[in-house]
Design a protein around this motif. Sequence first.
Motif, short mmCIF file in Angstrom:
data_model
loop_
_atom_site.label_atom_id
_atom_site.label_comp_id
_atom_site.label_asym_id
_atom_site.label_seq_id
_atom_site.Cartn_x
_atom_site.Cartn_y
_atom_site.Cartn_z
N ASP A 1 -15.76 53.02 7.34
CA ASP A 1 -16.19 53.68 6.45
C ASP A 1 -14.93 53.84 5.73
OD1 ASP A 1 -15.72 56.81 5.21
OD2 ASP A 1 -15.35 57.34 6.94
N LEU A 2 -14.84 53.41 4.71
CA LEU A 2 -13.47 53.27 3.47
C LEU A 2 -13.06 54.42 3.05
CD1 LEU A 2 -14.06 49.58 2.46
CD2 LEU A 2 -12.60 50.19 4.02
N SER A 3 -13.41 55.78 2.62
CA SER A 3 -13.17 57.27 2.72
C SER A 3 -11.60 57.08 2.89
CB SER A 3 -13.88 57.80 3.12
OG SER A 3 -14.29 58.31 4.03
N THR A 4 -10.96 57.71 1.49
CA THR A 4 -9.87 58.05 2.22
C THR A 4 -9.16 59.19 1.15
OG1 THR A 4 -7.48 56.90 1.56
CG2 THR A 4 -9.55 57.05 -0.29
N ARG A 5 -8.26 59.85 1.13
CA ARG A 5 -7.78 60.94 0.20
C ARG A 5 -7.00 60.39 -0.51
NH1 ARG A 5 -8.97 66.11 -0.45
NH2 ARG A 5 -7.09 67.38 -0.91
N TRP A 6 -7.22 60.70 -1.84
CA TRP A 6 -4.94 59.92 -3.22
C TRP A 6 -5.27 60.81 -3.28
CZ3 TRP A 6 -5.26 57.88 -8.25
CH2 TRP A 6 -4.65 57.24 -8.14
N MET A 7 -4.18 61.66 -4.04
CA MET A 7 -3.56 62.36 -4.55
C MET A 7 -4.64 63.80 -5.25
SD MET A 7 -1.68 60.23 -8.00
CE MET A 7 -1.10 61.56 -8.27
N GLY A 8 -4.69 64.59 -4.03
CA GLY A 8 -5.87 64.70 -3.82
C GLY A 8 -7.19 65.28 -4.08
N LEU A 9 -7.59 63.52 -4.41
CA LEU A 9 -8.69 62.96 -4.49
C LEU A 9 -9.45 62.43 -3.45
CD1 LEU A 9 -8.46 61.54 -8.38
CD2 LEU A 9 -9.18 64.33 -7.40
N ASP A 10 -10.73 62.99 -3.23
CA ASP A 10 -11.66 61.98 -2.26
C ASP A 10 -12.13 61.31 -2.70
OD1 ASP A 10 -10.89 64.05 0.16
OD2 ASP A 10 -12.57 65.76 -0.48
N LEU A 11 -11.54 59.81 -2.21
CA LEU A 11 -12.94 58.82 -2.62
C LEU A 11 -13.29 58.29 -1.20
CD1 LEU A 11 -9.35 57.22 -4.40
CD2 LEU A 11 -11.31 59.15 -5.53
N ALA B 1 -14.71 50.76 -9.03
CA ALA B 1 -13.68 51.32 -9.60
C ALA B 1 -13.73 53.39 -8.79
CB ALA B 1 -12.78 51.38 -10.50
N ALA B 2 -12.96 53.64 -7.47
CA ALA B 2 -13.58 54.66 -7.39
C ALA B 2 -12.30 55.96 -8.35
CB ALA B 2 -12.77 54.91 -5.30
N ALA B 3 -11.29 55.55 -8.65
CA ALA B 3 -10.79 56.18 -10.03
C ALA B 3 -9.71 55.45 -10.82
CB ALA B 3 -9.31 56.95 -8.38
N VAL B 4 -9.57 56.02 -11.75
CA VAL B 4 -8.58 55.56 -13.06
C VAL B 4 -8.15 55.69 -13.31
CG1 VAL B 4 -8.70 54.40 -14.80
CG2 VAL B 4 -10.80 54.21 -13.95
N VAL B 5 -6.42 55.49 -13.58
CA VAL B 5 -5.56 55.66 -14.05
C VAL B 5 -5.19 54.78 -15.30
CG1 VAL B 5 -2.61 55.80 -13.42
CG2 VAL B 5 -4.59 55.64 -11.75
#
Length: 71
Positions: free
Chosen positions: A3-13, A39-43
């Motif tokens: 399970d690689l799920s994580t929380r980054w800057m308030g986002l559940d990824l 990509a789980a998120a893009v800056v």
Amino acid sequence: MADLSTRWMGLDLPHPLVVGASPLSDTEDGARRLEDAGAAAVVVRSLFEEQLRGEPPPATPLADVASDLAS
């Protein structure tokens, strides 16, 4: 599978693969392509109020020196 799920800057990824701001994320199409590639998120690059209003950037001391040298 781990399970690689994580929380980054308030986002559940679902995983920690976050693409940093780059020319690849400058357009909506580019950001969608990054997402499609996994990509789980893009800056995205920073936007300043002046850019949103379409105002020219403020003059910098270096620009003033350059214009003085040109005249």
